[in-house]
Design a protein around this motif. Structure first.
Motif, PDB file in Angstrom:
ATOM      1  N   SER A   1       2.257  13.312   1.659  1.00  0.00           N
ATOM      2  CA  SER A   1       2.152  13.735   3.066  1.00  0.00           C
ATOM      3  C   SER A   1       0.674  13.939   3.450  1.00  0.00           C
ATOM      4  CB  SER A   1       2.929  15.028   3.279  1.00  0.00           C
ATOM      5  OG  SER A   1       2.495  16.010   2.355  1.00  0.00           O
ATOM      6  N   TYR A   2      -0.109  14.369   2.476  1.00  0.00           N
ATOM      7  CA  TYR A   2      -1.536  14.594   2.701  1.00  0.00           C
ATOM      8  C   TYR A   2      -2.264  13.248   2.817  1.00  0.00           C
ATOM      9  CZ  TYR A   2      -6.122  16.731   1.742  1.00  0.00           C
ATOM     10  OH  TYR A   2      -7.418  17.153   1.788  1.00  0.00           O
ATOM     11  N   LEU A   3      -1.911  12.310   1.927  1.00  0.00           N
ATOM     12  CA  LEU A   3      -2.515  10.975   2.000  1.00  0.00           C
ATOM     13  C   LEU A   3      -2.195  10.307   3.340  1.00  0.00           C
ATOM     14  CD1 LEU A   3      -1.891   9.674  -1.600  1.00  0.00           C
ATOM     15  CD2 LEU A   3      -3.999   9.230  -0.353  1.00  0.00           C
ATOM     16  N   LYS A   4      -1.020  10.606   3.830  1.00  0.00           N
ATOM     17  CA  LYS A   4      -0.583   9.964   5.075  1.00  0.00           C
ATOM     18  C   LYS A   4      -1.413  10.400   6.268  1.00  0.00           C
ATOM     19  CE  LYS A   4       3.633   8.076   6.692  1.00  0.00           C
ATOM     20  NZ  LYS A   4       3.147   6.731   6.454  1.00  0.00           N
ATOM     21  N   THR A   5      -2.013  11.600   6.178  1.00  0.00           N
ATOM     22  CA  THR A   5      -2.867  12.035   7.286  1.00  0.00           C
ATOM     23  C   THR A   5      -4.157  11.223   7.344  1.00  0.00           C
ATOM     24  OG1 THR A   5      -4.029  13.718   5.978  1.00  0.00           O
ATOM     25  CG2 THR A   5      -2.017  14.428   7.099  1.00  0.00           C
ATOM     26  N   LYS A   6      -4.465  10.516   6.266  1.00  0.00           N
ATOM     27  CA  LYS A   6      -5.719   9.770   6.210  1.00  0.00           C
ATOM     28  C   LYS A   6      -5.535   8.253   6.226  1.00  0.00           C
ATOM     29  CE  LYS A   6      -8.882  11.197   3.320  1.00  0.00           C
ATOM     30  NZ  LYS A   6      -9.965  11.835   4.066  1.00  0.00           N
ATOM     31  N   PHE A   7      -4.450   7.800   5.606  1.00  0.00           N
ATOM     32  CA  PHE A   7      -4.282   6.349   5.453  1.00  0.00           C
ATOM     33  C   PHE A   7      -2.906   5.928   5.939  1.00  0.00           C
ATOM     34  CE2 PHE A   7      -6.805   8.072   1.928  1.00  0.00           C
ATOM     35  CZ  PHE A   7      -8.022   7.477   2.209  1.00  0.00           C
ATOM     36  N   ASN A   8      -2.850   4.705   6.416  1.00  0.00           N
ATOM     37  CA  ASN A   8      -1.600   4.146   6.864  1.00  0.00           C
ATOM     38  C   ASN A   8      -0.916   3.524   5.652  1.00  0.00           C
ATOM     39  OD1 ASN A   8       0.441   3.201   8.360  1.00  0.00           O
ATOM     40  ND2 ASN A   8      -0.746   1.601   9.411  1.00  0.00           N
ATOM     41  N   PHE A   9      -0.178   4.337   4.910  1.00  0.00           N
ATOM     42  CA  PHE A   9       0.430   3.809   3.689  1.00  0.00           C
ATOM     43  C   PHE A   9       1.884   4.262   3.582  1.00  0.00           C
ATOM     44  CE2 PHE A   9       0.650   6.653  -0.200  1.00  0.00           C
ATOM     45  CZ  PHE A   9       0.746   7.823   0.522  1.00  0.00           C
TER      46      PHE A   9
ATOM     47  N   PRO B   1       6.990  11.487  -3.543  1.00  0.00           N
ATOM     48  CA  PRO B   1       6.350  12.707  -2.994  1.00  0.00           C
ATOM     49  C   PRO B   1       4.851  12.799  -3.247  1.00  0.00           C
ATOM     50  CG  PRO B   1       8.296  13.254  -4.330  1.00  0.00           C
ATOM     51  CD  PRO B   1       8.066  11.797  -4.498  1.00  0.00           C
ATOM     52  N   THR B   2       4.378  12.250  -4.396  1.00  0.00           N
ATOM     53  CA  THR B   2       2.941  12.349  -4.685  1.00  0.00           C
ATOM     54  C   THR B   2       2.402  10.980  -5.103  1.00  0.00           C
ATOM     55  OG1 THR B   2       3.299  12.831  -7.024  1.00  0.00           O
ATOM     56  CG2 THR B   2       3.145  14.728  -5.547  1.00  0.00           C
ATOM     57  N   ALA B   3       1.106  10.862  -5.035  1.00  0.00           N
ATOM     58  CA  ALA B   3       0.440   9.652  -5.542  1.00  0.00           C
ATOM     59  C   ALA B   3      -0.627  10.088  -6.541  1.00  0.00           C
ATOM     60  CB  ALA B   3      -0.200   8.875  -4.399  1.00  0.00           C
ATOM     61  N   THR B   4      -0.787   9.313  -7.610  1.00  0.00           N
ATOM     62  CA  THR B   4      -1.818   9.603  -8.596  1.00  0.00           C
ATOM     63  C   THR B   4      -3.030   8.733  -8.289  1.00  0.00           C
ATOM     64  OG1 THR B   4      -0.090  10.022 -10.201  1.00  0.00           O
ATOM     65  CG2 THR B   4      -2.305   9.707 -11.074  1.00  0.00           C
ATOM     66  N   ILE B   5      -4.188   9.390  -8.195  1.00  0.00           N
ATOM     67  CA  ILE B   5      -5.423   8.649  -7.926  1.00  0.00           C
ATOM     68  C   ILE B   5      -6.460   8.985  -9.007  1.00  0.00           C
ATOM     69  CG2 ILE B   5      -4.902   8.648  -5.449  1.00  0.00           C
ATOM     70  CD1 ILE B   5      -7.245  10.669  -5.122  1.00  0.00           C
TER      71      ILE B   5
ATOM     72  N   PHE C   1       0.859  -1.175   0.000  1.00  0.00           N
ATOM     73  CA  PHE C   1       0.000   0.000   0.000  1.00  0.00           C
ATOM     74  C   PHE C   1       0.906   1.239   0.000  1.00  0.00           C
ATOM     75  CE2 PHE C   1      -3.653   2.370   2.236  1.00  0.00           C
ATOM     76  CZ  PHE C   1      -4.349   2.512   1.046  1.00  0.00           C
ATOM     77  N   SER C   2       1.470   1.528  -1.175  1.00  0.00           N
ATOM     78  CA  SER C   2       2.457   2.610  -1.260  1.00  0.00           C
ATOM     79  C   SER C   2       2.082   3.598  -2.359  1.00  0.00           C
ATOM     80  CB  SER C   2       3.835   2.031  -1.562  1.00  0.00           C
ATOM     81  OG  SER C   2       3.832   1.456  -2.857  1.00  0.00           O
ATOM     82  N   ALA C   3       2.657   4.795  -2.272  1.00  0.00           N
ATOM     83  CA  ALA C   3       2.367   5.835  -3.271  1.00  0.00           C
ATOM     84  C   ALA C   3       2.713   5.342  -4.668  1.00  0.00           C
ATOM     85  CB  ALA C   3       3.152   7.099  -2.943  1.00  0.00           C
ATOM     86  N   SER C   4       3.844   4.649  -4.809  1.00  0.00           N
ATOM     87  CA  SER C   4       4.260   4.224  -6.151  1.00  0.00           C
ATOM     88  C   SER C   4       3.333   3.131  -6.690  1.00  0.00           C
ATOM     89  CB  SER C   4       5.713   3.766  -6.143  1.00  0.00           C
ATOM     90  OG  SER C   4       5.866   2.658  -5.284  1.00  0.00           O
ATOM     91  N   SER C   5       2.964   2.171  -5.878  1.00  0.00           N
ATOM     92  CA  SER C   5       2.115   1.104  -6.448  1.00  0.00           C
ATOM     93  C   SER C   5       0.683   1.587  -6.673  1.00  0.00           C
ATOM     94  CB  SER C   5       2.171  -0.178  -5.607  1.00  0.00           C
ATOM     95  OG  SER C   5       1.695   0.066  -4.330  1.00  0.00           O
ATOM     96  N   ILE C   6       0.180   2.467  -5.824  1.00  0.00           N
ATOM     97  CA  ILE C   6      -1.152   3.052  -6.070  1.00  0.00           C
ATOM     98  C   ILE C   6      -1.136   3.819  -7.386  1.00  0.00           C
ATOM     99  CG2 ILE C   6      -2.765   4.850  -5.285  1.00  0.00           C
ATOM    100  CD1 ILE C   6      -2.069   4.009  -2.392  1.00  0.00           C
ATOM    101  N   SER C   7      -0.081   4.605  -7.600  1.00  0.00           N
ATOM    102  CA  SER C   7       0.003   5.414  -8.829  1.00  0.00           C
ATOM    103  C   SER C   7       0.072   4.520 -10.063  1.00  0.00           C
ATOM    104  CB  SER C   7       1.235   6.311  -8.785  1.00  0.00           C
ATOM    105  OG  SER C   7       1.191   7.130  -7.657  1.00  0.00           O
ATOM    106  N   GLN C   8       0.901   3.466  -9.983  1.00  0.00           N
ATOM    107  CA  GLN C   8       1.036   2.575 -11.153  1.00  0.00           C
ATOM    108  C   GLN C   8      -0.277   1.880 -11.496  1.00  0.00           C
ATOM    109  OE1 GLN C   8       4.314  -0.061 -10.265  1.00  0.00           O
ATOM    110  NE2 GLN C   8       5.744   1.675 -10.258  1.00  0.00           N
ATOM    111  N   ARG C   9      -0.925   1.341 -10.473  1.00  0.00           N
ATOM    112  CA  ARG C   9      -2.213   0.656 -10.726  1.00  0.00           C
ATOM    113  C   ARG C   9      -3.246   1.633 -11.262  1.00  0.00           C
ATOM    114  NH1 ARG C   9      -3.985  -3.687  -7.937  1.00  0.00           N
ATOM    115  NH2 ARG C   9      -5.872  -3.802  -9.187  1.00  0.00           N
ATOM    116  N   THR C  10      -3.289   2.821 -10.661  1.00  0.00           N
ATOM    117  CA  THR C  10      -4.249   3.846 -11.088  1.00  0.00           C
ATOM    118  C   THR C  10      -4.062   4.160 -12.565  1.00  0.00           C
ATOM    119  OG1 THR C  10      -4.445   4.848  -8.910  1.00  0.00           O
ATOM    120  CG2 THR C  10      -4.920   6.274 -10.777  1.00  0.00           C
TER     121      THR C  10
END
Ligand SMILES: *Cc1c(COP(=O)(O)O)cnc(C)c1O
Length: 457
Positions: free
Chosen positions: A412-420, A425-429, A378-387
């Motif tokens: 950093s913003y996603l981290k305030t909501k989810f344990n990931f 630096p960013t995630a694409t959703i 559950f990481s920024a890079s894998s979320i971005s790739q799957r997205t």
């Protein structure tokens, strides 16, 4: 209204207009303007082909950005008025459509609960906001303008243009302006106006006007509401059992100025923003003289209270006609259209939340849904790739294409909501603006198709 009815309406209106035109004496159009039929055919054949390069904004399968065609009635009214091409700058240029503009703007002001107002249409939300910020600067010269980090990017740019210093306020984890840092800034005493966003462009988040207004009043600071996207949702706040959080909308009447975009949720073609001021005397800041115009009437010319000069009278005709047919009512007209888009948003988010493949980023407040696939890790890079994989696979699907949009979120913003894992630096959703009433019926099929895609990619 189907395209046959639209064509008939346009044809009969043109016939009637021609009778009026001919009453001035029939004349031939000049030969420099006449065209050979084959050339017209070829140019339009190419145009029709080139227009297919667009994404299908008109179809429920397009669930990407804030885009949809105007209502056919608006198209017809615009087309008919454009035959005359009035200019709403001055009563000399557009006497009929200037009246339609004044009437339409008054209806919008009444929708927001303004018992008095000064306002007009603009060519866009950006220009409408520029006008509000220009008045803000004129009332509080030397003071700063504050807005949230989720507010529209043009506020900062327009403040640069106006030479006004700005303060960016952070947001809470649902994308709304954070009141504690806002109050800390207000305490310093150098802020003149706070911009509240009623429906942020990325998340559709609604800043808590019900709390912002009393806070700003305590510090004698003005409030401007950028309701470019979300303003018309006030109709749902007036329903007996609101399906949105009503309080922020019901405080719009206390804002010093409001911007709303009829070319977003008002079923209008582009070229239709609107700015409203609660205090009509701010018209004094626009004061100018024009050696060319303002001759035919002592009444107010719209150009005298507008930063722009030429504006399409046809835009006012389109809005005026649309409001006759789909009035600004909570339980009929535009209210029922927005009810469906809002329900589409919550229905889609409901499907996503029940599946273990998906995560809603925030609970949608309007009809904008932001979401991403749950991945391992559950990481920024894998979320971005799957997205991105799902986004592309959806768009190129041979029989059932789906057009979604992407949104970049700070890790950093996603981290305030989810344990990931914030491994970049960013995630694409994913982001879907479900702004067509037809989306409501389409949501179950759209979700099924996305489930399948997520299973395959
Ligand atoms: C769209 C939008 C704007 C800009 O309006 P344009 O009509 O695109 O110029 C400003 N603020 C918000 C909240 C918006 O959604």
């Amino acid at each position: 209204m189907n395209s046959e009815q639209l064509l008939e309406l346009i044809a009969s209106s043109l016939r009637e207009q021609n009778v009026w035109k001919n009453s001035f004496g029939v004349f031939e159009s000049d030969e420099t303007l006449q065209l050979e039929p084959e050339k017209i055919g070829a140019a339009f054949a190419e145009l029709n082909e080139r227009l297919k390069e667009n994404y299908p904004f008109f179809h429920p399968r397009y669930a990407g950005q804030m885009l949809k065609p105007p209502h056919p009635a608006a198209i017809a009214a615009y087309f008919i008025a454009m035959q005359i091409n009035p200019n709403n700058h001055a009563l000399d240029g557009g006497p009929a459509t200037a009246k339609m503009e004044i009437e339409s703007v008054a209806e919008i002001a009444a929708m927001f609960g303004y018992e008095q107002h000064l306002g007009h249409l603009t060519s866009s939300g950006t220009i409408a906001n520029l006008e509000a910020l220009f008045v803000a600067r004129s009332l509080h010269p030397g003071k700063k303008i504050a807005f949230s980090s989720q507010s529209h990017y043009t506020h900062k740019r327009m403040c640069e243009l106006l030479g006004v210093d700005t303060v960016e306020i952070s947001t809470d984890n649902s994308g709304k302006i954070d009141l504690n840092p806002l109050e800390n800034e207000l305490k310093k005493g150098n802020i003149g106006t706070v911009v509240a966003t009623i429906g942020t462009t990325s998340l559709g988040a609604v800043d808590p006007l019900d709390e912002i207004i009393p806070l700003c009043r305590r510090y004698d600071v003005r409030v401007h509401a950028d309701a470019a996207y979300g303003g018309f949702f006030i109709l749902l706040a007036k329903q007996e059992k609101p399906i949105i959080k009503a309080a922020p909308f019901l405080h719009l009447s206390e804002c010093d100025s409001i911007v709303v975009d009829p070319h977003k949720h008002g079923l209008q073609p582009y070229g239709c923003g609107c700015v409203l001021f609660h205090d009509p005397t701010v018209g004094r800041f626009y004061k100018h003289d024009s050696p060319y115009t303002y001759f035919t009437s002592r009444d107010l010319h719209l150009g005298e209270i507008s930063l722009e000069c030429s504006r399409a009278g046809a835009a006012a005709a389109a809005l005026w006609t649309t409001l006759k047919l789909l009035p600004l009512q909570p339980n009929s007209g535009l209210g029922t259209v927005l009810e469906k888009t809002r329900k589409a948003g919550s229905r889609f988010a409901g499907f996503l939340s029940k599946s273990d493949r998906w995560q809603n980023f925030v609970e949608p407040e309007l009809d904008i849904v932001t979401y991403f696939p749950k991945t391992a890790p559950f990481s920024a890079s894998s979320i971005s790739q799957r997205t991105e994989k799902i986004f592309n696979a959806a768009m190129i699907h041979p029989t059932h294409p789906l057009f979604l949009a992407l949104l970049k979120i700070e890790s950093s913003y996603l981290k305030t909501k989810f344990n990931f894992i914030a491994d970049q630096p960013t995630a694409t959703i994913l982001r879907s603006v479900l702004m067509k009433p037809e989306h409501l019926r389409f949501v179950p099929a759209m979700f099924e198709e996305l489930e399948k895609l997520a299973g395959e990619s």
